[in-house]
Design an enzyme around this catalytic site. Structure first.
Site, PDB file in Angstrom:
ATOM      1  CB  CYS A 116      -1.000  -0.048   1.140  1.00  0.00           C
ATOM      2  SG  CYS A 116      -2.402   1.025   0.840  1.00  0.00           S
ATOM      3  CD  GLU A 153       0.275  -4.714   5.892  1.00  0.00           C
ATOM      4  OE1 GLU A 153       0.142  -5.459   4.894  1.00  0.00           O
ATOM      5  OE2 GLU A 153       0.323  -3.470   5.812  1.00  0.00           O
ATOM      6  CG  HIS A 210      -3.023  -2.910   4.110  1.00  0.00           C
ATOM      7  ND1 HIS A 210      -1.990  -2.217   4.690  1.00  0.00           N
ATOM      8  CD2 HIS A 210      -3.787  -1.984   3.510  1.00  0.00           C
ATOM      9  CE1 HIS A 210      -2.131  -0.931   4.458  1.00  0.00           C
ATOM     10  NE2 HIS A 210      -3.207  -0.751   3.737  1.00  0.00           N
TER      11      HIS A 210
HETATM   12  N1  GLN Z   1      -3.259   6.471   0.806  1.00  0.00           N
HETATM   13  C1  GLN Z   1      -2.105   6.180   1.582  1.00  0.00           C
HETATM   14  C2  GLN Z   1      -0.877   6.918   1.039  1.00  0.00           C
HETATM   15  O1  GLN Z   1      -0.946   7.615   0.119  1.00  0.00           O
HETATM   16  C3  GLN Z   1      -1.820   4.701   1.616  1.00  0.00           C
HETATM   17  C4  GLN Z   1      -2.831   4.003   2.463  1.00  0.00           C
HETATM   18  C5  GLN Z   1      -2.373   2.733   3.095  1.00  0.00           C
HETATM   19  O2  GLN Z   1      -1.178   2.402   3.162  1.00  0.00           O
HETATM   20  N2  GLN Z   1      -3.334   2.038   3.615  1.00  0.00           N
HETATM   21  O3  GLN Z   1       0.167   6.778   1.558  1.00  0.00           O
END
Ligand code: GLN
Length: 277
Positions: free
Chosen positions: A89, A246, A244
């Site tokens: 992410c 995790e 994710h």
């Molecule tokens: N939108 C977040 C970012 O730009 C990422 C979100 C996440 O890691 N759950 O960093």
């Protein structure tokens, strides 16, 4: 061998990654000695053979990394030494060479994946969702297709474009993006032969709207124009997922990745022992 895997612990879900790494290593068929550490300093990073960059907030992680003097060492780790690195992410955003919808004034990236990501692709926190994903890369020959993996998407990015690979050059394109600075030269002391094939592989897609409707209604819709969003990619030793793992208790992706790490570390150490001609 001793293999040290670090989890960047500046912000975000680093603890959860460590828990799943420990769970995965219990079922990993390996005679290596594994160590999992939190990484907050350059000294800790320098002990790592591989690294996870967790989900969280990419702007915050980049900011703290810059303040801790970790940005350049991280770029070296990923782009010069090409050590196995996985970003989830926010971690995927940081590993992209290019990102859209960045914070006003831009944000720092680490780079390493020749892709452009679109941040917050599905909208805000309230538009976060979970969905079963088909991850063929988890298939093991003995037991047929893998069971679906619960994809947790929280303000998730997607890979919206695969960029042409230009070793050592920043990827620039026509959109309003930030671009990760690059390193022009490969480290001569590192064996990167295992990582020569540097094309971006798409490892998973989220079915597009039409495909999802087909699944739900049983009515076949032409899905070609709706091929789905790219949510997992790999380029050499660099791996990124929009979702994710995790935040689930399913260690299968961690297990798969630890096998990749083991193979890369063994290959590198084998190459290091070859006589120099
Ligand atoms: N939108 C977040 C970012 O730009 C990422 C979100 C996440 O890691 N759950 O960093």
């Amino acid at each position: 061998m001793e293999i040290t895997v670090g989890v960047l612990a500046l912000q975000g879900a680093f603890y959860e990654h460590l828990q799943l790494l420990k769970k995965a290593v219990e079922v990993l068929d390996s005679s290596d000695q594994w160590q999992f550490i939190q990484v907050r300093t350059t000294e800790e990073l320098s002990r790592c053979d591989a690294l996870i960059i967790p989900g969280g907030e990419s702007t915050a992680i980049a900011l703290v990394a810059a303040r801790s003097g970790l940005l350049e060492p991280l770029r070296d780790f990923v782009k010069v030494h090409r050590k196995p690195t996985w970003g989830t992410c926010a971690g995927l955003i940081l590993l992209a060479e290019s990102a859209n919808r960045t914070k006003q004034g831009g944000q720092e990236l680490i780079g390493g994946l020749d892709v452009r990501v679109n941040r917050n692709h599905f909208g805000r926190q309230t538009e976060s969702f979970q969905t079963p994903l088909t991850l063929d890369f988890l298939a093991d020959d003995a037991s047929g297709p893998p069971a679906p993996f619960n994809g947790v998407f929280i303000r998730a990015p997607v890979v919206e474009k695969i960029l042409p690979h230009q070793a050592g050059k920043s990827q620039r394109d026509d959109c309003e993006t930030v671009v990760a600075p690059s390193h022009p030269v490969q480290d001569q002391n590192q064996d990167t032969s295992a990582d020569k094939d540097r094309s971006v592989e798409v490892l998973a897609k989220l079915p597009g709207r039409a495909a999802r409707l087909t699944e739900q209604t049983g009515v076949t819709i032409d899905t070609e124009k709706d091929a789905g969003d790219i949510v997992a990619v790999k380029q050499g030793n660099v791996f990124g997922t929009s979702f994710h793992p995790e935040l689930t208790d399913d260690p299968r992706i961690h297990l798969w990745w630890l096998r990749q790490v083991r193979d890369a570390v063994h290959k590198r150490s084998g190459a290091a022992q070859l006589p120099v001609r």
